[in-house]
Structures are given as structure tokens and as C-alpha cells.
Design a protein around this motif. Structure first.
Motif, mmCIF file in Angstrom:
data_model
loop_
_atom_site.group_PDB
_atom_site.id
_atom_site.type_symbol
_atom_site.label_atom_id
_atom_site.label_comp_id
_atom_site.label_asym_id
_atom_site.label_seq_id
_atom_site.Cartn_x
_atom_site.Cartn_y
_atom_site.Cartn_z
ATOM 1 N N ARG A 4 0.826 -1.203 0.000
ATOM 2 C CA ARG A 4 0.000 0.000 0.000
ATOM 3 C C ARG A 4 0.865 1.260 0.000
ATOM 4 N NH1 ARG A 4 -4.606 -0.841 4.308
ATOM 5 N NH2 ARG A 4 -6.109 -1.095 2.686
ATOM 6 N N GLU A 7 -0.672 4.710 -0.915
ATOM 7 C CA GLU A 7 -1.615 5.241 0.074
ATOM 8 C C GLU A 7 -0.896 5.733 1.321
ATOM 9 O OE1 GLU A 7 -2.685 1.677 -0.522
ATOM 10 O OE2 GLU A 7 -4.355 1.990 -1.886
ATOM 11 N N PHE A 11 -0.891 9.498 2.763
ATOM 12 C CA PHE A 11 -1.261 9.788 4.148
ATOM 13 C C PHE A 11 -0.177 10.622 4.829
ATOM 14 C CE2 PHE A 11 -1.144 8.984 8.665
ATOM 15 C CZ PHE A 11 -2.456 9.231 9.042
ATOM 16 N N ASP A 78 -6.485 11.658 7.495
ATOM 17 C CA ASP A 78 -7.250 10.475 7.127
ATOM 18 C C ASP A 78 -8.431 10.878 6.247
ATOM 19 O OD1 ASP A 78 -7.761 7.779 7.105
ATOM 20 O OD2 ASP A 78 -8.868 7.793 8.983
#
Length: 79
Positions: A4, A7, A11, A78
Motif C-alpha cells: 500500500r 496510500e 497519508f 485520514d
């Protein structure tokens, strides 16, 4: 972190932007924030740029120095 990675990187960039926004809102330099959080200025810079992966302890130290809840910084990143 590999499966991941995009991602996670996204983040970390959003988290860094949240730290920067709070720091600027408080009128602190990176050096001042680093001093308050007991972190080196270059580490603070890396967090704000999203190239550092801070530990929970570091997130707590940054939040405490910024006088916000750690959950607020994480929630801002988030999506």
C-alpha cells in the motif's frame, strides 16, 4: 509498507500538511516546534514534507507541542 505504499505516502503528505498548518497557525518556526517537541528541525521538516514516518510517540510529541490532540492531526490526514 510495500503493498500500500502509494496510500501510505499520500497519508504521510496529508499528515505533514496538517502539522505545517497547525505550526503556522501558532506562529512557530520549524526550529521552535522542534525545540518544543524535542525533535531536530530537519526531522520536523521531513514530517511536514511527508518523507518521514513518525512513530506514535513522535505524533504525540508534535501534538503536545502544537497544543492539539494527536487524534486531530491524524484525523486531518485520514480521508
Amino acid at each position: 509498507m510495500k503493498p500500500r505504499a502509494p496510500e501510505v505516502r499520500a497519508f504521510l503528505r496529508r499528515f505533514g500538511a496538517a502539522v505545517r498548518a497547525q505550526r503556522e497557525a501558532r506562529g512557530l518556526s520549524q526550529e521552535e516546534l522542534g525545540f518544543e517537541a524535542d525533535l531536530d528541525r530537519t526531522y520536523v521538516s521531513g514530517v511536514e514534507r511527508g518523507v518521514r514516518n513518525p512513530t506514535v510517540v513522535t505524533i504525540f510529541a508534535l501534538a503536545r507541542a502544537l497544543r492539539v490532540k494527536a487524534s486531530r492531526l491524524v484525523a486531518a490526514a485520514d480521508v
